[in-house]
Design a protein around this motif. Structure first.
Motif, PDB file in Angstrom:
ATOM      1  N   ALA A   1       0.833  -1.202   0.000  1.00 54.10           N
ATOM      2  CA  ALA A   1       0.000   0.000   0.000  1.00 54.10           C
ATOM      3  C   ALA A   1       0.869   1.253   0.000  1.00 54.10           C
ATOM      4  N   PHE A   2       1.918   1.254   0.816  1.00 55.22           N
ATOM      5  CA  PHE A   2       2.834   2.388   0.871  1.00 55.22           C
ATOM      6  C   PHE A   2       3.512   2.606  -0.484  1.00 55.22           C
ATOM      7  N   MET A   3       3.987   1.515  -1.097  1.00 52.20           N
ATOM      8  CA  MET A   3       4.663   1.619  -2.388  1.00 52.20           C
ATOM      9  C   MET A   3       3.697   2.123  -3.460  1.00 52.20           C
ATOM     10  N   PHE A   4       2.453   1.661  -3.434  1.00 55.03           N
ATOM     11  CA  PHE A   4       1.459   2.092  -4.408  1.00 55.03           C
ATOM     12  C   PHE A   4       1.194   3.587  -4.266  1.00 55.03           C
ATOM     13  N   CYS A   5       0.968   4.045  -3.062  1.00 56.63           N
ATOM     14  CA  CYS A   5       0.708   5.470  -2.830  1.00 56.63           C
ATOM     15  C   CYS A   5       1.904   6.316  -3.221  1.00 56.63           C
ATOM     16  N   PHE A   6       3.094   5.852  -2.897  1.00 51.95           N
ATOM     17  CA  PHE A   6       4.308   6.611  -3.221  1.00 51.95           C
ATOM     18  C   PHE A   6       4.501   6.710  -4.722  1.00 51.95           C
ATOM     19  N   SER A   7       4.258   5.612  -5.458  1.00 50.27           N
ATOM     20  CA  SER A   7       4.467   5.629  -6.902  1.00 50.27           C
ATOM     21  C   SER A   7       3.405   6.445  -7.611  1.00 50.27           C
ATOM     22  N   CYS A   8       2.216   6.585  -7.038  1.00 49.14           N
ATOM     23  CA  CYS A   8       1.154   7.364  -7.673  1.00 49.14           C
ATOM     24  C   CYS A   8       1.392   8.858  -7.541  1.00 49.14           C
ATOM     25  N   LYS A   9       2.116   9.244  -6.546  1.00 52.18           N
ATOM     26  CA  LYS A   9       2.342  10.665  -6.316  1.00 52.18           C
ATOM     27  C   LYS A   9       3.260  11.204  -7.407  1.00 52.18           C
ATOM     28  N   ASN A  10       2.710  12.067  -8.269  1.00 56.10           N
ATOM     29  CA  ASN A  10       3.494  12.638  -9.356  1.00 56.10           C
ATOM     30  C   ASN A  10       3.482  14.158  -9.275  1.00 56.10           C
ATOM     31  N   GLU A  11       3.114  14.688  -8.127  1.00 57.36           N
ATOM     32  CA  GLU A  11       3.120  16.130  -7.969  1.00 57.36           C
ATOM     33  C   GLU A  11       4.565  16.601  -7.914  1.00 57.36           C
ATOM     34  N   LYS A  12       4.888  17.555  -8.748  1.00 56.68           N
ATOM     35  CA  LYS A  12       6.243  18.077  -8.804  1.00 56.68           C
ATOM     36  C   LYS A  12       6.235  19.501  -8.272  1.00 56.68           C
ATOM     37  N   THR A  13       7.289  19.837  -7.582  1.00 55.98           N
ATOM     38  CA  THR A  13       7.420  21.191  -7.069  1.00 55.98           C
ATOM     39  C   THR A  13       8.208  22.030  -8.064  1.00 55.98           C
ATOM     40  N   LYS A  14       8.216  23.310  -7.831  1.00 52.26           N
ATOM     41  CA  LYS A  14       8.938  24.223  -8.708  1.00 52.26           C
ATOM     42  C   LYS A  14      10.412  23.846  -8.802  1.00 52.26           C
ATOM     43  N   SER A  15      10.994  23.414  -7.705  1.00 49.53           N
ATOM     44  CA  SER A  15      12.417  23.064  -7.740  1.00 49.53           C
ATOM     45  C   SER A  15      12.694  21.850  -8.622  1.00 49.53           C
ATOM     46  N   ASP A  16      11.688  21.004  -8.871  1.00 47.66           N
ATOM     47  CA  ASP A  16      11.883  19.836  -9.728  1.00 47.66           C
ATOM     48  C   ASP A  16      12.153  20.220 -11.185  1.00 47.66           C
ATOM     49  N   ILE A  17      11.669  21.370 -11.620  1.00 46.62           N
ATOM     50  CA  ILE A  17      11.895  21.768 -13.018  1.00 46.62           C
ATOM     51  C   ILE A  17      13.180  22.579 -13.181  1.00 46.62           C
ATOM     52  N   GLU A  18      13.766  22.987 -12.070  1.00 49.34           N
ATOM     53  CA  GLU A  18      14.994  23.781 -12.162  1.00 49.34           C
ATOM     54  C   GLU A  18      16.158  22.918 -12.628  1.00 49.34           C
ATOM     55  N   GLY A  19      16.998  23.492 -13.474  1.00 48.23           N
ATOM     56  CA  GLY A  19      18.169  22.783 -13.962  1.00 48.23           C
ATOM     57  C   GLY A  19      18.424  23.100 -15.422  1.00 48.23           C
ATOM     58  N   THR A  20      19.312  22.313 -15.995  1.00 45.71           N
ATOM     59  CA  THR A  20      19.653  22.430 -17.407  1.00 45.71           C
ATOM     60  C   THR A  20      19.096  21.214 -18.120  1.00 45.71           C
ATOM     61  N   TRP A  21      18.369  21.458 -19.196  1.00 46.21           N
ATOM     62  CA  TRP A  21      17.660  20.416 -19.920  1.00 46.21           C
ATOM     63  C   TRP A  21      18.075  20.437 -21.390  1.00 46.21           C
ATOM     64  N   LYS A  22      18.351  19.271 -21.953  1.00 47.52           N
ATOM     65  CA  LYS A  22      18.712  19.155 -23.370  1.00 47.52           C
ATOM     66  C   LYS A  22      17.538  18.546 -24.128  1.00 47.52           C
ATOM     67  N   MET A  23      17.131  19.233 -25.204  1.00 40.92           N
ATOM     68  CA  MET A  23      16.022  18.747 -26.011  1.00 40.92           C
ATOM     69  C   MET A  23      16.418  17.461 -26.732  1.00 40.92           C
ATOM     70  N   ILE A  24      15.532  16.459 -26.647  1.00 46.65           N
ATOM     71  CA  ILE A  24      15.767  15.201 -27.355  1.00 46.65           C
ATOM     72  C   ILE A  24      14.673  14.926 -28.389  1.00 46.65           C
ATOM     73  N   TYR A  25      13.576  15.705 -28.335  1.00 50.18           N
ATOM     74  CA  TYR A  25      12.472  15.510 -29.275  1.00 50.18           C
ATOM     75  C   TYR A  25      11.647  16.783 -29.312  1.00 50.18           C
ATOM     76  N   ALA A  26      11.212  17.174 -30.512  1.00 53.21           N
ATOM     77  CA  ALA A  26      10.321  18.330 -30.648  1.00 53.21           C
ATOM     78  C   ALA A  26       9.382  18.097 -31.813  1.00 53.21           C
ATOM     79  N   GLU A  27       8.112  18.233 -31.526  1.00 60.75           N
ATOM     80  CA  GLU A  27       7.063  18.041 -32.528  1.00 60.75           C
ATOM     81  C   GLU A  27       6.199  19.297 -32.558  1.00 60.75           C
ATOM     82  N   THR A  28       5.930  19.793 -33.759  1.00 59.62           N
ATOM     83  CA  THR A  28       5.076  20.961 -33.930  1.00 59.62           C
ATOM     84  C   THR A  28       3.933  20.604 -34.864  1.00 59.62           C
ATOM     85  N   LYS A  29       2.709  20.814 -34.402  1.00 61.90           N
ATOM     86  CA  LYS A  29       1.523  20.599 -35.231  1.00 61.90           C
ATOM     87  C   LYS A  29       0.941  21.957 -35.573  1.00 61.90           C
ATOM     88  N   GLN A  30       0.841  22.226 -36.864  1.00 57.35           N
ATOM     89  CA  GLN A  30       0.276  23.493 -37.317  1.00 57.35           C
ATOM     90  C   GLN A  30      -0.660  23.185 -38.476  1.00 57.35           C
TER      91      GLN A  30
END
Length: 143
Positions: free
Chosen positions: A9-38
């Motif tokens: 039960a603990f593992m299930f609840c922990f794995s379901c939690k996908n809430e990310k905080t602002k600090s989770d997006i901080e950092g340097t990110w390299k693009m590996i895929y980009a799709e544009t629909k127009q």
């Protein structure tokens, strides 16, 4: 036996939690895929001869695109952003494209381990832009 259920039960609840905080997006990110629909067309960005990096700190973001073979295809931009509950809004304060300067671009962000997925509708009537984007980035090792 009850301990096994408690652990599961603990593992299930922990794995379901996908809430990310602002600090989770901080950092340097390299693009590996980009799709544009127009309209009816879909464009997949060729990343074989370019580096596209996005840097996010506590208050600002910046992106840099450098072609390996030419200085003519360099572009960048940046500005401030807001992030809450997976909703990410960039305000593009720094760009050479006047019609999109200071425009807000709303996106949904999802982070799965070291991968950031950004989706949204980029719409700027003054620049005749209306396109859906999906971008995937991997976090650059900061060590």
């Amino acid at each position: 036996m009850r301990q096994v259920y408690v652990i599961l039960a603990f593992m299930f609840c922990f794995s379901c939690k996908n809430e990310k905080t602002k600090s989770d997006i901080e950092g340097t990110w390299k693009m590996i895929y980009a799709e544009t629909k127009q309209g009816d067309s879909v464009d997949i960005k060729d990343l074989s001869s370019t580096d596209f990096i996005k840097i996010i700190n506590a208050s600002h973001f910046a992106f840099i695109n450098q072609d390996y073979n030419s200085v003519e295809n360099f572009y960048s931009g940046g500005g401030t952003y807001k992030y809450q509950d997976g909703q990410y809004v960039e305000t593009l304060n720094f760009t050479s494209v006047e019609p999109i300067r200071n425009h807000e671009f709303p996106f949904t962000i999802k982070i799965i381990r070291d991968t950031l997925i950004q989706k949204g509708l980029e719409e700027v009537k003054a620049a005749d832009i209306k396109r859906e984007i999906i971008e995937k980035y991997i976090k650059v090792n900061e060590n």
